[in-house]
Write an enzyme that holds these catalytic residues in place. Structure first.
Site, PDB file in Angstrom:
ATOM      1  N   LYS A 278       0.857  -1.185   0.000  1.00  0.00           N
ATOM      2  CA  LYS A 278       0.000   0.000   0.000  1.00  0.00           C
ATOM      3  C   LYS A 278       0.894   1.235   0.000  1.00  0.00           C
ATOM      4  CE  LYS A 278      -4.499   0.731   2.002  1.00  0.00           C
ATOM      5  NZ  LYS A 278      -5.574   0.307   2.876  1.00  0.00           N
ATOM      6  N   GLU A 363     -19.918  -6.800   8.992  1.00  0.00           N
ATOM      7  CA  GLU A 363     -20.974  -6.098   9.727  1.00  0.00           C
ATOM      8  C   GLU A 363     -22.001  -7.059  10.306  1.00  0.00           C
ATOM      9  OE1 GLU A 363     -19.804  -5.127   6.752  1.00  0.00           O
ATOM     10  OE2 GLU A 363     -18.952  -3.148   7.182  1.00  0.00           O
ATOM     11  N   ARG A 391     -25.854  -3.757   5.747  1.00  0.00           N
ATOM     12  CA  ARG A 391     -25.382  -5.129   5.568  1.00  0.00           C
ATOM     13  C   ARG A 391     -25.934  -6.094   6.620  1.00  0.00           C
ATOM     14  NH1 ARG A 391     -20.462  -6.185   2.514  1.00  0.00           N
ATOM     15  NH2 ARG A 391     -21.237  -5.527   0.491  1.00  0.00           N
TER      16      ARG A 391
HETATM   17  C1  LIG Z   1     -19.207  -3.318   3.726  1.00  0.00           C
HETATM   18  C2  LIG Z   1     -18.080  -2.321   3.900  1.00  0.00           C
HETATM   19  N1  LIG Z   1     -17.578  -2.088   5.124  1.00  0.00           N
HETATM   20  C3  LIG Z   1     -16.582  -1.197   5.295  1.00  0.00           C
HETATM   21  C4  LIG Z   1     -16.060  -0.535   4.221  1.00  0.00           C
HETATM   22  C5  LIG Z   1     -14.993   0.528   4.412  1.00  0.00           C
HETATM   23  N2  LIG Z   1     -13.724   0.182   3.755  1.00  0.00           N
HETATM   24  C6  LIG Z   1     -13.355   0.734   2.587  1.00  0.00           C
HETATM   25  S1  LIG Z   1     -11.882   0.199   2.051  1.00  0.00           S
HETATM   26  C7  LIG Z   1     -11.700  -0.798   3.383  1.00  0.00           C
HETATM   27  C8  LIG Z   1     -10.469  -1.633   3.516  1.00  0.00           C
HETATM   28  C9  LIG Z   1     -10.354  -2.582   2.403  1.00  0.00           C
HETATM   29  O1  LIG Z   1      -9.170  -3.311   2.544  1.00  0.00           O
HETATM   30  P1  LIG Z   1      -8.602  -4.118   1.320  1.00  0.00           P
HETATM   31  O2  LIG Z   1      -9.708  -4.848   0.669  1.00  0.00           O
HETATM   32  O3  LIG Z   1      -7.472  -4.929   1.808  1.00  0.00           O
HETATM   33  O4  LIG Z   1      -8.134  -2.999   0.317  1.00  0.00           O
HETATM   34  P2  LIG Z   1      -6.869  -2.017   0.468  1.00  0.00           P
HETATM   35  O5  LIG Z   1      -7.426  -0.699   0.929  1.00  0.00           O
HETATM   36  O6  LIG Z   1      -5.921  -2.604   1.428  1.00  0.00           O
HETATM   37  O7  LIG Z   1      -6.320  -1.898  -0.894  1.00  0.00           O
HETATM   38  C10 LIG Z   1     -12.791  -0.681   4.239  1.00  0.00           C
HETATM   39  C11 LIG Z   1     -12.929  -1.374   5.528  1.00  0.00           C
HETATM   40  C12 LIG Z   1     -16.617  -0.807   2.968  1.00  0.00           C
HETATM   41  N3  LIG Z   1     -16.193  -0.183   1.866  1.00  0.00           N
HETATM   42  N4  LIG Z   1     -17.601  -1.702   2.826  1.00  0.00           N
END
Ligand SMILES: Cc1ncc(C[n+]2csc(CCOP(=O)(O)OP(=O)(O)O)c2C)c(N)n1
Length: 625
Positions: A278, A363, A391
């Site tokens: 990242k 969630e 969700r």
């Molecule tokens: C259902 C839901 N819960 C929480 C989020 C908030 N959220 C956005 S990005 C993220 C982290 C995602 O991590 P990853 O899939 O590893 O992607 P990265 O940012 O590391 O590239 C979260 C928790 C979301 N988008 N959707």
């Protein structure tokens, strides 16, 4: 064509480049991305990490005919830049500009609209199945992060896909980060896969066994090189029916192209494990991907600089209350589905690590886990964004409300959220929670009331949502006490005549402003459920017209609750219900959007004048925000 001089307008042009040009293109794209996002703000570190992967995917697959489904979609800026949207990147997340997420209406290359996580494998499987049923040769690819892979939905999809013979490719973008550091057993498992421990252990074991038979040892070494898969223990993904490849370096664009090319020829469900970093290519983001997850504008030469503390945000008020209440009540437990920073829980996680639970992007599990804790006498507080509570709807009904369990839901980002747009707007929760028996819905109007209503909810023996918007309110001083407000009671904030404006939540302050020139009565309703029926009775006796205002949808919302209650009371008086109409909201600056939707003082004034023209002679609004 030289991508460094003339920018690529479509992936078909990218596919005309020779291999050797791709690393240079990645460099150029990264520089453009840093320059662009530092001006507009937006998701930063995730996008820097997926540049090579994006290039390789569009290079190998025949997009848009082949479908790329990006999970969450917050990492699609390079995808946007390569699919004809480079010149609109300066409008990113602004009203009328590019969305921060893939949107089917924005581009044919955005095969599926995303923003809530962990939908990609299901959607891509649906597309792969459709291709199979219609005899199409198009490919479907889901690109999912290790954070998004903590959600149950991803496993439901893999369980389904692994038993099918669909040509589906799942690319795991493993950067060992969610927004916060990753959590859970899966994270340990992926780390083991990455460190190659599985392979090393298996190799050691097989060598010990075979060393006693020297000719066989040589043969095995040869076989091992040829068929590593046979010696490695099966990964969880193989057990689920996928053919697993990886882990491979996600910043080696040529290696990615090779791997994707091979996999694009394979049949059945394929799983490619890609390791990225990242923030790749911008040292400060590499060092601190959490801070650089979604910054607002910054100077790339300097990096993000700390801002001087302004007004307390609602989120900070919650964080303070949580720590204060946890100090005084050892039964309090705090739960977040992967939103520690956004929900204001960093201090709580540090001060009460044993009572802090980040359950991953889960969630549904968060809500039922809270129900279990409540069954045993603990006092769970679930901090969750309004939009993400969607969700866990059945869990709210079946696991919490029906069982009369006392759980407090601290609903952050209620109302419009601004640049993230319709996928993240917290506009449905009043409507979808108030119809659940045993569930109460509190709508604080300002910061201190927020704290008081949290304490009120915490003292209540039942489920309560306390909803509050992003950012700060009018800035009422917050006393760090535990005072509670009367449950289900409203308060008169301005005594006027003729019209009564019933306000739910922070729009109270707009209502108060509008009321001045109308000499309207203003009631701070505080609760969408239970409604203060005594207050409604008394206002109905003394006023001829009602206005309700809320930062949620009109259909089924708090205003609708007022209509139902007046009907039940046999009161037949005109009611103007103000809130969001039956359409999805847009992205952009929240204040301007609220003005556009007529949900500010000027809008209230105007709507009243339009609805009741006999009032058009009324004085003009004195102060318009
Ligand atoms: C259902 C839901 N819960 C929480 C989020 C908030 N959220 C956005 S990005 C993220 C982290 C995602 O991590 P990853 O899939 O590893 O992607 P990265 O940012 O590391 O590239 C979260 C928790 C979301 N988008 N959707």
């Amino acid at each position: 064509m030289d991508p460094l001089q003339e920018w690529i307008q479509a992936p078909s042009q990218l596919r005309e480049l020779s291999h050797e040009r791709l690393p240079g293109l990645a460099h150029e794209l990264r520089q453009r991305l840093i320059a662009s996002v530092s001006k507009t703000g937006g998701h930063f570190s995730s996008n820097l990490g997926t540049i090579e992967l994006t290039i390789a995917l569009h290079y190998v697959f025949n997009t848009p005919e082949d479908r790329l489904v990006w999970d969450v979609g917050h990492q699609t800026y390079a995808h946007k830049m390569l699919t004809g949207r480079m010149d609109r990147m300066s409008t990113l997340r602004q009203h009328g500009g590019l969305s921060g997420f893939p949107q089917r209406t924005e581009s044919v290359y955005d095969a599926f609209g995303t923003a809530h996580s962990s939908t990609s494998i299901s959607a891509a499987l649906g597309m792969a199945m459709a291709a199979k049923l219609t005899g199409s040769r198009r490919k479907s690819v889901a690109i999912i992060g290790d954070g998004a892979l903590t959600a149950g939905m991803a496993y439901e999809a893999m369980n389904n896909a692994g038993a099918s013979d669909c040509d589906l490719l799942v690319v795991l973008n493993d950067n060992d980060m969610s927004i916060s550091p990753p959590v859970g057993a899966l994270n340990h498992y992926l780390s083991e896969l990455m460190s190659g421990r599985f392979y090393a252990q298996a190799k050691k074991l097989s060598q010990q066994l075979l060393r006693n038979a020297p000719p066989l040892f040589e043969l095995a070494r040869h076989l091992e090189q040829q068929t590593q898969q046979l010696i490695q223990p099966a990964t969880i993904f193989e057990k689920l029916g996928f053919h697993y490849t990886g882990p491979i370096d996600g910043h080696d664009v040529l290696g990615l192209v090779d791997a994707l090319r091979k996999l694009s020829q394979e049949k059945g469900p394929q799983f490619l494990h890609v390791v990225t970093r990242k923030g790749q290519g911008y040292a400060k983001a590499e060092a601190d991907p959490v801070t650089y997850h979604g910054p607002s504008q910054f100077d790339p030469a300097v990096g993000i600089t700390p801002t001087s503390p302004g007004k307390l945000t609602f989120t900070q008020v919650f964080g303070q209350w949580l720590c204060d209440m946890a100090t005084q009540d050892p039964r309090l437990v705090g739960i977040t589905p992967a939103m520690r920073e956004g929900s204001g829980m960093v201090a709580f996680s540090q001060q009460f690590p044993e009572r802090y639970f980040d359950v991953g992007i889960a969630e549904q599990h968060a809500v039922t886990f809270a129900a279990g804790l409540a069954c045993e006498g603990l006092k769970p507080v679930v901090a969750i964004y309004s939009t993400f509570l969607q969700r866990a709807y059945d869990q709210l009904i079946h696991d919490v409300a029906l069982q009369k369990l006392p759980v407090v839901f601290a609903l952050d980002r209620a109302g419009l959220v601004g640049p993230d747009g319709p996928t993240h707007a917290g506009v449905f929760d009043i409507a979808f929670t108030r119809c659940i028996p045993e569930m109460s819905v509190a709508c604080p109007a300002d910061e201190y009331e927020r704290r008081q209503l949290l304490s009120t909810a915490y003292a209540h023996d039942g489920a309560v949502t306390v909803r509050y918007p992003r950012g700060s309110g009018v800035g009422t001083p917050v006393q760090r006490d535990f005072s509670v407000l009367p449950f289900g009671r409203a308060e008169v904030r301005r005594q006027g005549q003729g019209i009564a404006i019933l306000a739910f939540g922070p729009l109270l302050h707009e209502a108060l402003q509008a009321a001045e020139s109308l000499n309207a009565t203003v009631i701070n309703m505080r609760w969408a459920k239970p409604l203060d029926l005594d207050m409604l009775h008394s206002v109905a006796r003394t006023h001829d017209r009602f206005v309700t205002i809320e930062d949620g949808v009109r259909k089924g919302g708090a205003g609708a609750a007022v209509l139902e209650a007046l009907q039940d009371m046999g009161v037949c008086k005109p009611v103007l219900v103000m809130g969001f109409e039956d359409e999805f909201t847009e992205h952009g600056d929240p204040q301007s959007l609220m003005a556009q939707y007529g949900l500010n003082a000027a809008g209230i004034h105007q709507r009243i004048a339009k609805t009741w023209p006999d009032m058009s002679a009324m004085p003009k609004l004195r102060k318009v925000v």
